[in-house]
Design a protein around this motif. Structure first.
Motif, PDB file in Angstrom:
ATOM      1  N   GLN A   1       0.820  -1.208   0.000  1.00 37.63           N
ATOM      2  CA  GLN A   1       0.000   0.000   0.000  1.00 37.63           C
ATOM      3  C   GLN A   1       0.856   1.262   0.000  1.00 37.63           C
ATOM      4  N   ALA A   2       1.913   1.242   0.817  1.00 30.90           N
ATOM      5  CA  ALA A   2       2.721   2.455   0.987  1.00 30.90           C
ATOM      6  C   ALA A   2       3.790   2.607  -0.086  1.00 30.90           C
ATOM      7  N   CYS A   3       4.404   1.507  -0.469  1.00 35.84           N
ATOM      8  CA  CYS A   3       5.556   1.585  -1.383  1.00 35.84           C
ATOM      9  C   CYS A   3       5.259   1.057  -2.782  1.00 35.84           C
ATOM     10  N   GLY A   4       4.230   0.244  -2.932  1.00 37.66           N
ATOM     11  CA  GLY A   4       3.910  -0.304  -4.232  1.00 37.66           C
ATOM     12  C   GLY A   4       4.546  -1.664  -4.443  1.00 37.66           C
ATOM     13  N   SER A   5       4.230  -2.281  -5.554  1.00 40.35           N
ATOM     14  CA  SER A   5       4.704  -3.635  -5.856  1.00 40.35           C
ATOM     15  C   SER A   5       5.973  -3.648  -6.705  1.00 40.35           C
ATOM     16  N   GLY A   6       6.563  -2.495  -6.950  1.00 37.93           N
ATOM     17  CA  GLY A   6       7.761  -2.428  -7.777  1.00 37.93           C
ATOM     18  C   GLY A   6       9.001  -2.895  -7.050  1.00 37.93           C
ATOM     19  N   ARG A   7      10.139  -2.762  -7.755  1.00 36.97           N
ATOM     20  CA  ARG A   7      11.426  -3.171  -7.209  1.00 36.97           C
ATOM     21  C   ARG A   7      12.316  -1.959  -7.007  1.00 36.97           C
ATOM     22  N   GLY A   8      13.404  -2.202  -6.291  1.00 33.58           N
ATOM     23  CA  GLY A   8      14.399  -1.161  -6.175  1.00 33.58           C
ATOM     24  C   GLY A   8      15.031  -0.874  -7.527  1.00 33.58           C
ATOM     25  N   ALA A   9      15.389   0.355  -7.773  1.00 33.72           N
ATOM     26  CA  ALA A   9      15.928   0.745  -9.075  1.00 33.72           C
ATOM     27  C   ALA A   9      17.287   0.086  -9.316  1.00 33.72           C
ATOM     28  N   PHE A  10      17.529  -0.274 -10.596  1.00 38.81           N
ATOM     29  CA  PHE A  10      18.817  -0.837 -10.989  1.00 38.81           C
ATOM     30  C   PHE A  10      19.888   0.245 -10.931  1.00 38.81           C
ATOM     31  N   SER A  11      21.022  -0.079 -10.280  1.00 42.79           N
ATOM     32  CA  SER A  11      22.142   0.848 -10.181  1.00 42.79           C
ATOM     33  C   SER A  11      23.380   0.178 -10.765  1.00 42.79           C
ATOM     34  N   TRP A  12      23.879   0.747 -11.870  1.00 37.70           N
ATOM     35  CA  TRP A  12      25.035   0.123 -12.508  1.00 37.70           C
ATOM     36  C   TRP A  12      26.259   0.136 -11.603  1.00 37.70           C
ATOM     37  N   SER A  13      26.465   1.198 -10.864  1.00 39.75           N
ATOM     38  CA  SER A  13      27.643   1.270  -9.988  1.00 39.75           C
ATOM     39  C   SER A  13      27.570   0.202  -8.905  1.00 39.75           C
ATOM     40  N   ALA A  14      26.377   0.017  -8.316  1.00 38.73           N
ATOM     41  CA  ALA A  14      26.232  -1.019  -7.290  1.00 38.73           C
ATOM     42  C   ALA A  14      26.364  -2.410  -7.907  1.00 38.73           C
ATOM     43  N   PHE A  15      25.770  -2.583  -9.094  1.00 33.82           N
ATOM     44  CA  PHE A  15      25.832  -3.883  -9.759  1.00 33.82           C
ATOM     45  C   PHE A  15      27.276  -4.259 -10.089  1.00 33.82           C
ATOM     46  N   SER A  16      28.009  -3.348 -10.690  1.00 31.79           N
ATOM     47  CA  SER A  16      29.384  -3.652 -11.091  1.00 31.79           C
ATOM     48  C   SER A  16      30.273  -3.896  -9.874  1.00 31.79           C
ATOM     49  N   GLN A  17      30.033  -3.159  -8.805  1.00 29.50           N
ATOM     50  CA  GLN A  17      30.825  -3.359  -7.599  1.00 29.50           C
ATOM     51  C   GLN A  17      30.577  -4.746  -6.998  1.00 29.50           C
ATOM     52  N   GLN A  18      29.278  -5.126  -6.920  1.00 34.01           N
ATOM     53  CA  GLN A  18      28.944  -6.435  -6.383  1.00 34.01           C
ATOM     54  C   GLN A  18      29.468  -7.550  -7.288  1.00 34.01           C
ATOM     55  N   PHE A  19      29.314  -7.379  -8.584  1.00 31.66           N
ATOM     56  CA  PHE A  19      29.749  -8.399  -9.531  1.00 31.66           C
ATOM     57  C   PHE A  19      31.261  -8.615  -9.448  1.00 31.66           C
ATOM     58  N   SER A  20      32.015  -7.545  -9.421  1.00 38.57           N
ATOM     59  CA  SER A  20      33.475  -7.656  -9.386  1.00 38.57           C
ATOM     60  C   SER A  20      33.976  -8.180  -8.054  1.00 38.57           C
ATOM     61  N   ALA A  21      33.199  -7.983  -6.978  1.00 38.85           N
ATOM     62  CA  ALA A  21      33.650  -8.415  -5.658  1.00 38.85           C
ATOM     63  C   ALA A  21      33.241  -9.852  -5.339  1.00 38.85           C
ATOM     64  N   TRP A  22      31.984 -10.211  -5.646  1.00 42.25           N
ATOM     65  CA  TRP A  22      31.442 -11.481  -5.185  1.00 42.25           C
ATOM     66  C   TRP A  22      31.434 -12.578  -6.239  1.00 42.25           C
ATOM     67  N   LEU A  23      31.478 -12.244  -7.516  1.00 38.84           N
ATOM     68  CA  LEU A  23      31.321 -13.264  -8.548  1.00 38.84           C
ATOM     69  C   LEU A  23      32.518 -13.386  -9.478  1.00 38.84           C
ATOM     70  N   LEU A  24      33.049 -12.273  -9.948  1.00 43.67           N
ATOM     71  CA  LEU A  24      34.110 -12.298 -10.954  1.00 43.67           C
ATOM     72  C   LEU A  24      35.351 -13.072 -10.507  1.00 43.67           C
ATOM     73  N   PRO A  25      35.855 -12.900  -9.275  1.00 46.03           N
ATOM     74  CA  PRO A  25      37.055 -13.666  -8.886  1.00 46.03           C
ATOM     75  C   PRO A  25      36.850 -15.176  -8.968  1.00 46.03           C
ATOM     76  N   TRP A  26      35.659 -15.640  -8.602  1.00 42.60           N
ATOM     77  CA  TRP A  26      35.404 -17.078  -8.636  1.00 42.60           C
ATOM     78  C   TRP A  26      35.324 -17.581 -10.075  1.00 42.60           C
ATOM     79  N   LEU A  27      34.660 -16.817 -10.937  1.00 45.61           N
ATOM     80  CA  LEU A  27      34.594 -17.230 -12.340  1.00 45.61           C
ATOM     81  C   LEU A  27      35.986 -17.234 -12.966  1.00 45.61           C
ATOM     82  N   ALA A  28      36.820 -16.279 -12.565  1.00 46.40           N
ATOM     83  CA  ALA A  28      38.190 -16.247 -13.083  1.00 46.40           C
ATOM     84  C   ALA A  28      38.989 -17.468 -12.614  1.00 46.40           C
ATOM     85  N   LEU A  29      38.660 -17.978 -11.428  1.00 45.37           N
ATOM     86  CA  LEU A  29      39.390 -19.136 -10.906  1.00 45.37           C
ATOM     87  C   LEU A  29      39.128 -20.384 -11.736  1.00 45.37           C
ATOM     88  N   LEU A  30      38.025 -20.402 -12.455  1.00 39.62           N
ATOM     89  CA  LEU A  30      37.731 -21.556 -13.313  1.00 39.62           C
ATOM     90  C   LEU A  30      38.807 -21.761 -14.378  1.00 39.62           C
TER      91      LEU A  30
END
Length: 588
Positions: free
Chosen positions: A72-101
């Motif tokens: 009712q107060a906030c709606g059924s949408g999602r949080g906005a996509f943020s490229w800076s947050a996405f790239s930071q999370q991707f490079s920190a939590w996922l990219l090193p492991w994929l590189a280890l392959l």
């Protein structure tokens, strides 16, 4: 090729997430601002709860809100996509492991087999750990199988066979080929030639690049853990901590392969065997002759399978060792049985040519004169007594299978369990599934808040089924070869079942690998940042609520669970690596 394909896949998934966000840009929600408005009373006076979901009368003192009020107060949408947050999370939590392959050993003749080895590892860490465990346990078993044999070249045989676990091998006993290879002194250079050619310089072992990759991953993981704990009081869902521990299994697998240095280069190993076979000899009616003058067959060669049932046996990437387990045991038994018979005859001072007397050697080796004879004599010399029966399955396979299975299952479920523990400890965060699964699962689990099927649990369960299907496929494939010339209905059914199980498992591996990586990318893109996901509607049902502010007890409990999750993943990985090293012995 693999790196380029992976990069293209990640770019596509990232673009897909960004495009989805653009479509729903008007429906994006600024949750921090919405929560601030709720707490100052501007969105209504009711709907507030504490962090246990219990309603509170004063909305300005609420730390959580009901799911209905959130919509009712906030709606059924999602949080906005943020490229800076996405790239930071991707490079920190996922990219090193994929590189280890990239540090995983490949070497299969076909690019598709190498690519599928990566997919199988991502889709089923249990399978990767199982194949590595089998490789180490097999090497230990081979060394013990030859330990009580006293005959020339038995140490070379043990080392060569252990190093050839990644290769589909064919043993030919007809025409006294195997017996001649073992007995004739003219074949001593063959054993040394194979050993030298298998010890090539650029073998998959410790390198500066490998050590650097592992160190980079360890440091990156440690830094992300510290960062996650530092932001736990502000936004516990802003990091990949809930999923980060699921990749820790890669470290012991990578280190284990660097330690055992598998010879998985199909072309190079096949060439080594072919070149050595050019100097092999076979017993003839008047003495030893070059094998090439008698036949194109050799006692030991790389087997180029043509039937689809054997495609995984032919793929030389070490993760396919699961498919070669039972055939490899039979190859070792062929050699060990022949060596053992020759050793027993030598202990009885029986020369190959029974018409000649035993020649005394230097006390360290057997005199070459005792190792020469006709093809029939050589064959008899290496033939086990009739009362010695061999199983089509091989000795000690069950104990090795159980040990490898328990170790691999423990590694996978410990790392996956660590991620589950971290996610479940975060108040009403991250318990969201795609809409296609919501209806049926809500009906089953709505009144059981901690038994819902979480995406990590689904990943781990599917990974386990992939391992089960592939192991079953290897067993059926081996059973189908018990009577290759006259197969009955059961053997033909086993052959078809082996192919079906393998294809189903690989399809599931592709889906599971895509599922877990897409899950990461969607989380980093705020796809799950909605009233539905953050309120744990699937788990809590009508009692669903969304935490706005974490209190002291919540943070303390979360930190305890997060520490427990990290410790579980790290300790389990360390124990698995210790298990691997327990069975790695120095060369004889």
């Amino acid at each position: 090729m693999l790196a380029a394909l992976a990069n293209k896949s990640l770019i596509f998934l990232t673009a897909l997430i960004a495009s989805v966000d653009l479509v729903y840009v008007n429906a994006s929600v600024d949750f921090p601002q919405c929560f601030a408005d709720i707490r100052n009373g501007s969105r209504g006076p009711t709907g507030g709860t504490n962090n246990q979901g219990i309603p509170v009368p004063d909305i300005t003192k609420a730390t959580s809100i009901t799911y209905e009020f959130c919509l009712q107060a906030c709606g059924s949408g999602r949080g906005a996509f943020s490229w800076s947050a996405f790239s930071q999370q991707f490079s920190a939590w996922l990219l090193p492991w994929l590189a280890l392959l990239s540090q995983f050993p490949f070497g299969s003749r076909y690019k598709w087999d190498n690519f599928m080895s990566v997919i199988l590892a991502l889709g089923s860490p249990c399978l990767a750990a199982y194949s590595l465990s089998l490789t180490v346990l097999n090497a230990k078993w081979v060394a013990r199988r030859f330990a009580n044999i006293d005959y020339p070249n038995r140490q070379h045989a043990a080392l060569i066979l252990s190093n050839l676990q990644q290769i589909p091998l064919k043993v030919t006993t007809e025409g006294s080929l195997l017996a001649s290879l073992i007995v004739l002194p003219e074949n001593d250079p063959w054993w040394k030639e194979v050993m030298e050619r298998l010890d090539y310089a650029d073998i998959h072992t410790w390198t500066i690049a490998g050590v650097t990759s592992i160190a980079w991953v360890v440091i990156a993981y440690a830094l992300t853990i510290v960062d996650a704990f530092s932001t736990i009081s502000t936004d516990p869902n802003s990091t990949g901590q809930g999923l980060g521990s699921i990749w820790v299994w890669m470290l012991p697998i990578t280190i284990g392969y660097l330690q055992i240095s598998p010879r998985s280069d199909a072309e190079r190993v096949a060439k080594a065997l072919n070149l050595a076979n050019n100097i092999s000899y076979v017993a003839g009616p008047n003495g030893a002759v070059n094998a090439d003058t008698v036949s194109a067959m050799r006692a030991l060669s790389s087997h180029p399978y043509r039937e689809s049932m054997y495609s995984d046996q032919e793929a030389t990437a070490p993760i396919y060792n699961y498919a070669r387990f039972l055939p490899f045991v039979q190859v070792v038994e062929d050699f060990a049985s022949a060596f053992r018979s020759a050793s027993e005859n030598a202990k009885k001072r029986k020369p190959v040519n029974s018409d000649e007397p035993w020649e005394r050697g230097d006390g360290q080796t057997i005199h070459p004169a005792n190792r020469s004879g006709t093809a029939a004599q050589v064959e008899v010399y290496c033939t086990a007594p009739k009362y010695v029966r061999r199983s089509h399955w091989g000795p000690d396979i069950f104990s090795r299978f159980v040990l490898a299975s328990l170790a691999s299952l423990a590694l996978q479920w410990s790392t996956s369990g660590a991620s589950i523990l971290i996610v479940y400890s975060t108040p009403t965060v991250g318990k969201c599934l795609p809409p296609i699964l919501m209806h049926r699962l809500t009906v089953i689990f709505a009144d059981r808040p901690r038994l819902q099927v979480h995406r990590i649990s689904l990943y781990a369960a599917v990974a386990t089924f992939i391992w089960i299907f592939l192991v079953a496929s290897s067993v059926l494939s081996h059973y189908a070869t018990t009577h290759p010339d006259h197969p009955d209905v059961s053997h033909r059914a086993a052959a078809h079942g082996a192919v079906l199980f393998r294809r189903v498992a690989k399809f599931l591996a592709i889906c599971n690998a895509a599922w877990i990586i897409t899950t990461f990318l969607l989380q980093f893109g705020n796809f799950y940042d909605s009233c539905y996901c953050n309120s744990d509607v699937l788990g809590l049902g009508k009692r669903a609520y969304n935490v706005m502010v974490l209190e002291g007890p919540d943070i303390s409990a979360m930190k305890t669970a997060w520490v427990g999750g990290v410790v579980l993943a790290v300790v389990a990985s360390g124990l698995f690596l210790g298990f691997i090293n327990l069975f790695i012995d120095p060369s004889p």
